[in-house]
Scaffold this active site. Structure first.
Site, short mmCIF file in Angstrom:
data_model
loop_
_atom_site.label_atom_id
_atom_site.label_comp_id
_atom_site.label_asym_id
_atom_site.label_seq_id
_atom_site.Cartn_x
_atom_site.Cartn_y
_atom_site.Cartn_z
N PRO B 110 77.48 88.71 32.72
CG PRO B 110 76.30 87.67 33.57
CD PRO B 110 77.68 88.02 33.22
CE LYS B 111 73.05 90.54 36.92
NZ LYS B 111 73.28 90.18 38.91
CG ASN B 112 81.27 95.46 31.76
OD1 ASN B 112 81.10 96.41 31.08
ND2 ASN B 112 82.70 95.25 32.92
#
Lengths: 337, 319
Positions: B110-112
């Site tokens: 989710p943090k790419n």
């Protein structure tokens, strides 16, 4: 050092310098590991983190300068930018790391400076912001990285500095902090980059210093560690981002330095060396650098002093005659008074 | 190497492609030991970059690569080049499937940034002008923020969506919902400010200020030491004076008597006193600074001492 028995050093009160040095110089021998190849495109950043940490521990001579410079130069692309590794596309972040590495090897003369300057200058946008690569990500991080790199190369005059300041100021929030783009939440990492960029451009006057300082010192948790946003958990990387920002705006004494020191020490791995994000986690080069840099900035353990903006040893910046009016350990500080 | 992986060299449909090995030179300084699988895929990717093939099988190859390493921006960039070529050459491509793929990717990573950046491109080009396109995207974001209500990328994507496609309606209600789940969610407070500052102009009108004072105070009363609503409350008065709302000071004084250990309420009262800048108000501010540094908020003693001395200077200046 006090020892608890003949071999063991209490890592909650002592810095395991020798082990950290060993940890860093052994990093490149771990090529078989999973994390090695997934971070392959970040090798240039990794080298900067490791090398600077070594430099702060006065051990840069443990690295093979010539080999590393050869490799580094092989990462430069025809457009002037540097990739994270030999076969990777250029990126502003790896370009800055390459410059910061060359400064530490006293080898900026190996660089075709004009091509790098040209590359960075083109990344500035109409609104004053910077993109990080040809694919268009805008972020105040990139403003900082571009400004820092150009300053090290002595070519700040090649960009529109007023516009750059204007964009950063648009990212200032109601709580005194800064986000990645206008409207984005304040975040300690972004604050470091915005404060740093404004410092280099000599516009610290645009910062609401007391409001920001208050927000930053609120990041310290009862365990002594710092978080990056309200209600988040502590992480060693903020020992750099928060501490450097506070230091640049001359408010470092607003947090409890001793408690933070203890928190960083607890994040050391007393077997392998290296520093982790939180006590008990696996160490990595990123947090090792940030932990050591935080300790250096607070003046512990006789480490080489790091500048809170350039993230390089102060003495090297003095040698380059870079003006550091915020840095009390710099020879330029007295001249600015 | 996992058992079920079939190297591209053994895949019939890739027979015609000659992989290009990475050339690290004779004595690589930083030899890169990839997993064999990843190396195999990248060898074929290099061949594709060289031939500039833009076909459906390339998408399959790219899927396999980004599933191993979603951070490689060259791979994502090329993916968009392929999609643009499909559009130009009218090649049938399942764009809904592309969006689902991105949803899956963002759920596992989710943090790419690359995944979010690609999503922005896909949304803007293929979904923004569809009926309910923005609503669906908001639904997706609601889900993402439900699993991590502080995901910086998800918030940035949401703010971009709102601002670019003027999708402001329902946002304040959405913030209400998030804050009712967790009134300490600083991202949600920031978002409330974002919505107001983009839909109204500064200085906010009296009706808005009154409403938002009440809103913040409601949350403050649930947990007076929560810094987020305090910062929010203070931020509302941009381009106007807090002291123009005297009833707020009355309320704050009441709260101060109730929340003995709360530094925030004292801090805001000090701000108001400083703003009033009378001999009397500044003297009262000094008393509060002393109180904070000696008992209420000792951990920030240095800060309160600093504040004390700067107010002293202010006081000297008006005397």
């Amino acid at each position: 050092m006090t020892t608890t028995n003949s071999n063991e050093v209490d890592h909650t009160t002592n810095m395991l310098k020798d082990k950290h040095v060993e940890y860093i110089i052994n990093l490149d021998k771990k090529e078989k590991s999973f994390e090695y190849w997934v971070t392959e495109h970040l090798r240039m950043n990794g080298l900067y983190w490791g090398l600077t940490a070594l430099n702060l521990m006065n051990s840069i001579d443990k690295m093979n300068k010539q080999e590393l410079i050869d490799w580094l130069l092989s990462c430069q692309k025809p457009n002037g930018g540097f990739g994270g590794n030999t076969h990777h596309d250029d990126h502003l972040l790896s370009t800055l790391s390459a410059i910061q590495i060359l400064v530490q090897f006293d080898s900026l003369d190996k660089l075709d400076i004009d091509s790098v300057v040209n590359y960075i200058v083109k990344l500035q946008q109409e609104d004053g912001s910077f993109i990080g690569d040809q694919y268009g990500e805008v972020d105040t991080r990139f403003s900082f990285v571009a400004i820092l790199a150009l300053s090290l190369l002595g070519h700040l005059d090649k960009i529109n500095q007023d516009k750059a300041v204007e964009f950063i100021n648009k990212c200032k929030n109601f709580d005194g902090g800064y986000g990645s783009i206008p409207g984005a939440e304040s975040h300690a990492g972004q604050i470091y980059t915005c404060v740093g960029a404004l410092a280099i451009l000599n516009r610290l006057d645009t910062i609401d210093i007391d409001n920001l300082g208050w927000w930053l010192c609120e990041r310290q948790l009862p365990n002594g560690g710092l978080n990056g946003r309200p209600e988040k958990s502590s992480d060693v990387c903020y020992s750099w981002w928060v501490v450097s920002s506070l230091s640049t705006i001359d408010r470092l004494d607003w947090i409890d330095n001793d408690k933070l020191k203890t928190y960083i020490l607890k994040c050391q791995d007393n077997e392998t060396g290296g520093v982790a994000d939180k006590p008990g986690d696996m160490p990595d080069v990123f947090h090792t650098f940030f932990g050591i840099a935080g300790l250096s900035l607070m003046g512990y353990f006789d480490l080489e002093h790091i500048d809170p903006v350039y993230a390089l040893p102060t003495k090297l910046l003095d040698k380059l005659n870079i003006n550091l009016p915020w840095n009390k350990k710099s020879k330029s500080f007295a001249a600015n008074k | 190497m996992t058992d079920y992986y079939t190297p591209f060299g053994e895949r019939e449909e890739w027979n015609d492609v000659k992989p290009i090995e990475q050339n690290d030179g004779e004595h690589p300084i930083c030899p890169i030991a990839y997993s064999e699988e990843f190396k195999d895929k990248m060898n074929y990717f290099r061949a594709i970059l060289k031939s500039q093939e833009k076909s459906l099988r390339v998408i399959d190859l790219l899927n396999e690569i980004v599933e191993d390493n979603a951070s490689n921006y060259t791979v994502w960039f090329y993916r968009r080049e392929v999609l643009k070529a499909f559009e130009e050459n009218k090649i049938d491509f399942d764009i809904e499937g592309e969006m689902e793929f991105l949803t899956d990717m963002s759920e596992s990573d989710p943090k790419n940034y690359q995944v979010w950046n690609h999503r922005r491109f896909i949304f803007e080009h293929y979904f923004a002008h569809k009926d309910n396109g923005s609503e669906k995207e908001k639904e997706y974001l609601n889900n993402m923020l439900l699993s991590d209500s502080k995901n910086y990328h998800a918030w940035s994507h949401r703010q971009w969506l709102l601002k670019t496609f003027k999708q402001w309606s329902g946002e304040l209600e959405y913030v209400d919902k998030l804050l009712s789940l967790d009134h300490r969610n600083n991202s949600a407070w920031n978002h409330r400010y974002f919505v107001l500052s983009n839909t109204l102009s500064f200085p906010f009108g009296k009706d808005i200020i009154d409403r938002e004072i009440e809103y913040s105070l409601r949350s403050i009363k649930l947990s007076p030491n929560n810094e987020s609503p305090w910062s929010y409350l203070r931020g509302l008065f941009k381009n106007q004076k807090i002291s123009d709302y005297p009833e707020l000071l009355v309320t704050l004084k009441e709260l101060k008597a109730k929340y003995i250990g709360c530094s925030h309420v004292n801090s805001l009262i000090i701000d108001i006193y400083e703003e009033q800048s009378t001999k009397d108000s500044l003297e009262q501010a000094l008393v509060l600074c002393k109180l904070l540094s000696s008992t209420v908020d000792q951990i920030h003693q240095k800060y309160w001492n600093y504040k004390h001395s700067s107010i002293e200077k202010q006081l000297l200046a008006i005397k």
